[in-house]
Structures are given as structure tokens and as C-alpha cells.
Design a protein around this motif. Structure first.
Motif, short mmCIF file in Angstrom:
data_model
loop_
_atom_site.label_atom_id
_atom_site.label_comp_id
_atom_site.label_asym_id
_atom_site.label_seq_id
_atom_site.Cartn_x
_atom_site.Cartn_y
_atom_site.Cartn_z
N ASN A 141 -4.09 -8.62 -14.83
CA ASN A 141 -3.23 -9.68 -15.12
C ASN A 141 -3.53 -11.01 -14.50
O ASN A 141 -3.35 -12.01 -14.71
N GLY A 142 -4.58 -11.17 -13.62
CA GLY A 142 -5.21 -12.50 -13.32
C GLY A 142 -4.39 -12.68 -11.57
O GLY A 142 -4.89 -13.77 -11.11
N LYS A 143 -3.56 -11.80 -11.18
CA LYS A 143 -2.95 -12.22 -9.85
C LYS A 143 -3.57 -11.27 -8.74
O LYS A 143 -4.26 -10.03 -9.18
N PRO A 144 -3.56 -11.72 -7.75
CA PRO A 144 -4.20 -11.02 -6.68
C PRO A 144 -3.20 -9.58 -6.22
O PRO A 144 -1.94 -9.55 -6.71
N GLY A 145 -3.83 -8.67 -5.85
CA GLY A 145 -3.25 -7.37 -5.52
C GLY A 145 -3.95 -6.42 -4.84
O GLY A 145 -5.30 -6.54 -4.62
N ILE A 146 -3.73 -5.01 -5.05
CA ILE A 146 -4.38 -3.92 -4.16
C ILE A 146 -4.79 -3.09 -5.43
O ILE A 146 -4.26 -2.41 -5.98
N LYS A 147 -6.27 -2.93 -5.18
CA LYS A 147 -6.88 -1.90 -6.33
C LYS A 147 -7.07 -0.67 -5.45
O LYS A 147 -7.56 -0.78 -4.31
N SER A 170 0.94 -1.32 -0.05
CA SER A 170 0.14 0.25 0.02
C SER A 170 0.79 1.20 -0.04
O SER A 170 0.54 2.35 -0.63
N ARG A 171 2.15 1.09 0.62
CA ARG A 171 2.83 2.38 0.47
C ARG A 171 3.64 2.53 -0.76
O ARG A 171 3.73 3.50 -1.14
N GLN A 172 3.65 1.54 -1.31
CA GLN A 172 4.23 1.59 -2.86
C GLN A 172 3.14 2.08 -3.82
O GLN A 172 3.51 2.85 -4.68
N ALA A 173 2.09 1.83 -3.47
CA ALA A 173 1.00 2.33 -4.33
C ALA A 173 0.63 3.85 -4.18
O ALA A 173 0.38 4.64 -5.07
N ALA A 174 1.07 4.12 -2.89
CA ALA A 174 0.86 5.78 -2.48
C ALA A 174 1.63 6.27 -3.23
O ALA A 174 1.64 7.53 -3.64
N GLU A 213 -3.61 -0.24 -10.10
CA GLU A 213 -3.78 -1.53 -9.48
C GLU A 213 -2.28 -1.90 -9.19
O GLU A 213 -1.30 -1.82 -10.11
N ASN A 214 -1.99 -2.18 -7.95
CA ASN A 214 -0.72 -2.21 -7.37
C ASN A 214 -0.06 -0.47 -7.50
O ASN A 214 -0.53 0.26 -7.14
N SER A 215 1.06 -0.54 -8.21
CA SER A 215 1.57 0.65 -8.52
C SER A 215 1.20 1.16 -10.01
O SER A 215 1.98 2.23 -10.50
N ARG A 216 0.50 0.42 -10.76
CA ARG A 216 0.38 0.54 -12.19
C ARG A 216 -0.78 1.40 -12.34
O ARG A 216 -1.99 1.17 -12.00
N LEU A 217 -0.76 2.47 -13.07
CA LEU A 217 -1.69 3.58 -13.35
C LEU A 217 -2.82 2.80 -14.51
O LEU A 217 -2.15 2.56 -15.47
#
Length: 100
Positions: free
Chosen positions: A57-63, A20-24, A85-89
Motif C-alpha cells: 500500500n506504499g506505507k512503511p511496515g514490517i514484512k 511485531s507482536r501483532q504480526a505474530a 505485511e504487518n498483520s495482513r496475509l
């Protein structure tokens, strides 16, 4: 056995916090890029929504959904939205705004 479960739970909590910090940090970078592209002043970036889910991409992660405020003339404030999605815009919603 209980110690093993405790270590697993602590590891999962640390991994979620780190992701979550990486996403922020990524949202802040994406917001700065959008502000440079639009030639506006970035004011702030804030997280609106964050949830666990299956990514494209079918993997679990943070939206995540982040709101960023910007100003084009120093007087008006506009709010844009970034979907990550994770750190991808994934998508950026920019409202119509005045050009100074």
C-alpha cells in the motif's frame, strides 16, 4: 535535547516491538484458519524472517515470513509458509500432503 532523542528512540523501539507482536498473533490466527480449512492438525507456528520495508500500500511496515507445521494423519509433519505485511496475509504456501 538529548532527552527528547532518547524518548523518540524508546518510542520507536516500543512501536516496533508492538507491531511485531501483532504480526505474530495474526500469523497464529492465519495458521489456525489454514489448518481448519485443510482439516489438518496445527502443530506449531514460528517466525522465519522479519524486516522493515515498504508494503504494497506504499506505507512503511514490517514484512514477515512465518512457518507453520501441520499433520494430516498424526504421523507425518508438513511445513507451510505464511507471508505477512504487518498483520495482513499476503500469501500462503501449502505443500502437498496426505489426506487422512
Amino acid at each position: 535535547m538529548a532527552t527528547l532523542w532518547l524518548f523518540i528512540i524508546i518510542g520507536v523501539i516500543i512501536a516496533l516491538f508492538w507491531t511485531s507482536r501483532q504480526a505474530a498473533e495474526a500469523a497464529k490466527g492465519h495458521a489456525q484458519h489454514q489448518a481448519q480449512k485443510l482439516q489438518v492438525q496445527l502443530i506449531s507456528v514460528a517466525c522465519e524472517k522479519r524486516r522493515l520495508g515498504i508494503l504494497r500500500n506504499g506505507k512503511p511496515g514490517i514484512k514477515s515470513q512465518f512457518t507453520f507445521e501441520f499433520s494430516s494423519d498424526g504421523e507425518s509433519v508438513y511445513q507451510g509458509t505464511l507471508h505477512l505485511e504487518n498483520s495482513r496475509l499476503i500469501k500462503a504456501d501449502i505443500p502437498p500432503h496426505r489426506i487422512a
